[in-house]
Design a protein around this motif. Structure first.
Motif, short mmCIF file in Angstrom:
data_model
loop_
_atom_site.label_atom_id
_atom_site.label_comp_id
_atom_site.label_asym_id
_atom_site.label_seq_id
_atom_site.Cartn_x
_atom_site.Cartn_y
_atom_site.Cartn_z
N MET A 113 26.49 -12.21 26.06
CA MET A 113 26.75 -12.34 24.66
C MET A 113 26.85 -10.94 24.06
SD MET A 113 24.54 -14.20 21.69
CE MET A 113 23.18 -13.07 21.75
N VAL A 114 27.92 -10.71 23.35
CA VAL A 114 28.14 -9.43 22.68
C VAL A 114 28.67 -9.75 21.29
CG1 VAL A 114 29.45 -7.28 22.71
CG2 VAL A 114 28.69 -8.29 24.86
N CYS A 115 27.85 -9.55 20.29
CA CYS A 115 28.32 -9.88 18.95
C CYS A 115 27.36 -9.34 17.91
CB CYS A 115 28.45 -11.38 18.78
SG CYS A 115 26.91 -12.29 18.97
N VAL A 116 27.79 -9.41 16.68
CA VAL A 116 26.91 -9.11 15.56
C VAL A 116 26.08 -10.35 15.33
CG1 VAL A 116 26.81 -8.63 13.09
CG2 VAL A 116 28.57 -7.52 14.50
N LEU A 117 24.78 -10.19 15.35
CA LEU A 117 23.93 -11.32 15.02
C LEU A 117 23.89 -11.32 13.49
CD1 LEU A 117 21.35 -10.97 17.91
CD2 LEU A 117 23.10 -12.70 17.65
N PRO A 118 22.80 -11.15 12.82
CA PRO A 118 22.86 -10.97 11.37
C PRO A 118 23.29 -9.55 11.05
CG PRO A 118 20.67 -11.68 12.07
CD PRO A 118 21.46 -11.43 13.28
N ASP A 119 23.94 -9.37 9.92
CA ASP A 119 24.34 -8.02 9.53
C ASP A 119 23.43 -7.43 8.45
OD1 ASP A 119 25.19 -9.59 7.43
OD2 ASP A 119 27.28 -9.03 7.59
N ASP A 120 22.33 -8.08 8.19
CA ASP A 120 21.35 -7.64 7.21
C ASP A 120 20.05 -7.33 7.95
OD1 ASP A 120 19.12 -7.78 5.44
OD2 ASP A 120 20.21 -9.06 4.06
N PRO A 121 19.45 -6.16 7.74
CA PRO A 121 18.24 -5.80 8.47
C PRO A 121 17.09 -6.81 8.30
CG PRO A 121 19.11 -3.89 7.31
CD PRO A 121 19.92 -5.06 6.88
N VAL A 122 16.95 -7.39 7.12
CA VAL A 122 15.89 -8.39 6.93
C VAL A 122 16.16 -9.62 7.77
CG1 VAL A 122 14.73 -9.88 5.25
CG2 VAL A 122 15.27 -7.51 4.64
N GLU A 123 17.42 -9.97 7.93
CA GLU A 123 17.77 -11.11 8.78
C GLU A 123 17.43 -10.83 10.24
OE1 GLU A 123 19.21 -14.33 7.47
OE2 GLU A 123 17.89 -13.24 6.12
N ILE A 124 17.60 -9.60 10.67
CA ILE A 124 17.20 -9.22 12.04
C ILE A 124 15.69 -9.39 12.20
CG2 ILE A 124 16.95 -7.27 13.64
CD1 ILE A 124 19.75 -8.24 13.69
N LEU A 125 14.94 -8.94 11.20
CA LEU A 125 13.48 -9.10 11.26
C LEU A 125 13.10 -10.57 11.29
CD1 LEU A 125 12.39 -6.30 8.76
CD2 LEU A 125 12.20 -6.28 11.26
N ARG A 126 13.76 -11.39 10.47
CA ARG A 126 13.49 -12.83 10.48
C ARG A 126 13.77 -13.41 11.86
NH1 ARG A 126 16.92 -15.89 6.89
NH2 ARG A 126 15.44 -17.60 7.12
N LEU A 127 14.89 -12.99 12.46
CA LEU A 127 15.27 -13.48 13.78
C LEU A 127 14.22 -13.09 14.82
CD1 LEU A 127 17.41 -14.89 15.52
CD2 LEU A 127 18.59 -12.68 15.68
N CYS A 128 13.77 -11.85 14.79
CA CYS A 128 12.74 -11.40 15.74
C CYS A 128 11.41 -12.11 15.52
CB CYS A 128 12.55 -9.89 15.64
SG CYS A 128 13.97 -8.95 16.22
N ALA A 129 11.11 -12.44 14.27
CA ALA A 129 9.83 -13.07 13.94
C ALA A 129 9.74 -14.53 14.39
CB ALA A 129 9.57 -12.96 12.44
N ILE A 130 10.87 -15.11 14.79
CA ILE A 130 10.83 -16.48 15.29
C ILE A 130 10.00 -16.53 16.57
CG2 ILE A 130 12.20 -18.38 16.26
CD1 ILE A 130 14.46 -17.49 14.33
N GLY A 131 10.16 -15.52 17.43
CA GLY A 131 9.32 -15.43 18.62
C GLY A 131 10.00 -15.70 19.94
#
Length: 106
Positions: A1-19
């Motif tokens: 997989m090669v893509c932009v996940l969220p393009d907002d830094p807070v969205e990246i943090l939310r994604l990482c916080a899922i676990g």
């Protein structure tokens, strides 16, 4: 997989916080991390479920920090944040990062 996940830094943090242990499996984005661990689990001779790494834990403190600091909620699954994913071999993808990798990988 090669893509932009969220393009907002807070969205990246939310994604990482899922676990999730890894974010490279978009087919798992509709599952919670605990559902993925259960799917990987096997039964021992007594019929008890044994997960591959029993020390895996949910990022409770990080999740709370993200929610409190940014006034957001952390969803149960990545599919609530990541709308689409792309694969490096997908020559029709309009994902900007996927296009960039195709251009520079020849």
């Amino acid at each position: 997989m090669v893509c932009v996940l969220p393009d907002d830094p807070v969205e990246i943090l939310r994604l990482c916080a899922i676990g999730y242990d890894e974010l490279c499996w978009p087919e798992d984005y509709g599952l919670t991390p605990s559902e993925i661990r259960e799917r990987r689990a096997v039964r021992d001779d007594d019929g008890e479920l044994v997960v591959p790494d029993p020390n895996e834990v949910e990022p409770v403190a990080f999740r709370a920090w993200v929610e409190t600091t940014f006034g957001v909620t952390v969803p149960a699954t990545a599919s609530e944040i990541v709308a689409t994913t792309a694969d490096m071999d997908d020559e029709t993808s309009d994902d900007p990062f996927c296009r960039w990798t195709r251009e520079y990988s020849g």
